[in-house]
Design a protein around this motif. Structure first.
Motif, PDB file in Angstrom:
ATOM      1  N   LEU A 104      88.156  -8.706 -50.846  1.00 16.54           N
ATOM      2  CA  LEU A 104      88.414  -7.268 -51.003  1.00 16.54           C
ATOM      3  C   LEU A 104      87.496  -6.450 -50.146  1.00 16.54           C
ATOM      4  O   LEU A 104      87.930  -5.400 -49.377  1.00 16.54           O
ATOM      5  N   ARG A 105      86.182  -6.865 -49.882  1.00 11.96           N
ATOM      6  CA  ARG A 105      85.139  -6.047 -48.975  1.00 11.96           C
ATOM      7  C   ARG A 105      85.681  -6.581 -47.355  1.00 11.96           C
ATOM      8  O   ARG A 105      85.776  -5.385 -46.915  1.00 11.96           O
ATOM      9  N   GLN A 106      86.189  -7.437 -47.264  1.00 15.91           N
ATOM     10  CA  GLN A 106      86.632  -7.879 -45.788  1.00 15.91           C
ATOM     11  C   GLN A 106      88.071  -6.840 -45.562  1.00 15.91           C
ATOM     12  O   GLN A 106      88.308  -6.483 -44.285  1.00 15.91           O
ATOM     13  N   VAL A 107      88.900  -6.789 -46.558  1.00 17.89           N
ATOM     14  CA  VAL A 107      90.057  -5.752 -46.494  1.00 17.89           C
ATOM     15  C   VAL A 107      89.430  -4.482 -45.937  1.00 17.89           C
ATOM     16  O   VAL A 107      90.228  -3.672 -45.221  1.00 17.89           O
ATOM     17  N   PHE A 108      88.595  -3.889 -46.861  1.00 23.88           N
ATOM     18  CA  PHE A 108      88.230  -2.617 -46.714  1.00 23.88           C
ATOM     19  C   PHE A 108      87.583  -2.401 -45.123  1.00 23.88           C
ATOM     20  O   PHE A 108      87.428  -1.330 -44.674  1.00 23.88           O
ATOM     21  N   ALA A 109      86.890  -3.456 -44.661  1.00 19.57           N
ATOM     22  CA  ALA A 109      86.250  -3.638 -43.438  1.00 19.57           C
ATOM     23  C   ALA A 109      87.440  -3.356 -42.390  1.00 19.57           C
ATOM     24  O   ALA A 109      86.957  -2.880 -41.187  1.00 19.57           O
ATOM     25  N   GLN A 110      88.675  -3.709 -42.635  1.00 19.37           N
ATOM     26  CA  GLN A 110      89.557  -3.693 -41.631  1.00 19.37           C
ATOM     27  C   GLN A 110      90.495  -2.445 -41.561  1.00 19.37           C
ATOM     28  O   GLN A 110      91.214  -2.217 -40.736  1.00 19.37           O
ATOM     29  N   LEU A 111      90.138  -1.652 -42.733  1.00 17.37           N
ATOM     30  CA  LEU A 111      91.087  -0.365 -42.658  1.00 17.37           C
ATOM     31  C   LEU A 111      90.235   0.784 -41.824  1.00 17.37           C
ATOM     32  O   LEU A 111      89.016   0.603 -41.772  1.00 17.37           O
ATOM     33  N   PRO A 112      91.250   1.679 -41.495  1.00 17.13           N
ATOM     34  CA  PRO A 112      90.344   2.564 -40.552  1.00 17.13           C
ATOM     35  C   PRO A 112      89.606   3.515 -41.684  1.00 17.13           C
ATOM     36  O   PRO A 112      89.819   3.772 -42.788  1.00 17.13           O
TER      37      PRO A 112
END
Length: 133
Positions: A22-30
């Motif tokens: 989940l942390r990695q998903v947020f790292a990819q979001l603008p």
């Protein structure tokens, strides 16, 4: 130079591997994302009670080791009435879905969603929509 929006997120998830995903998903979001993660309901309730400002998003697993995620959802909704709350779970039952919505969830996602689908659902819930797997 354009300023990126800043978001705060509370993740309530007991699986460390999934929490990291989940942390990695947020790292990819603008934008810039400050992610705080806890592994059980008691810590989530403590963080919610002590937070001086509402989170921009709360993600909650239904199956926590010490309580139902719906209890965390209800507490988050009571403390911060407008915060978007997304459930992320393995529970596919209609009852679990309805219990989460009744507690105050704005969306209900299954953990087998792809990272891209999850990112899209996060964007939708922040826009006021109700994503459901």
């Amino acid at each position: 130079m354009a300023q990126f929006p800043f978001f705060t997120v509370l993740i309530v998830e007991d699986d460390a591997v999934y929490q990291n995903g989940l942390r990695q998903v947020f790292a990819q979001l603008p934008g810039r994302w400050e992610v705080q993660a806890v592994a059980d309901g008691a810590h989530a309730l403590q963080v919610l009670a002590q937070s001086p400002h509402a989170f921009d998003l709360v993600l909650v697993d239904i199956g926590l080791p010490d309580m139902l995620g719906t209890q965390v959802i209800a507490a988050a909704r009571q403390r911060f009435a407008e915060v978007p709350i997304l459930v992320i779970t393995v529970f596919q039952s209609e009852r679990a879905f309805l219990d989460a919505v009744r507690a105050g969830a704005n969306g209900y996602l299954l953990k087998n969603e792809s990272a891209l689908s999850l990112a899209h659902s996060i964007e939708l819930v922040l826009q006021g929509q109700y994503p459901v797997s």
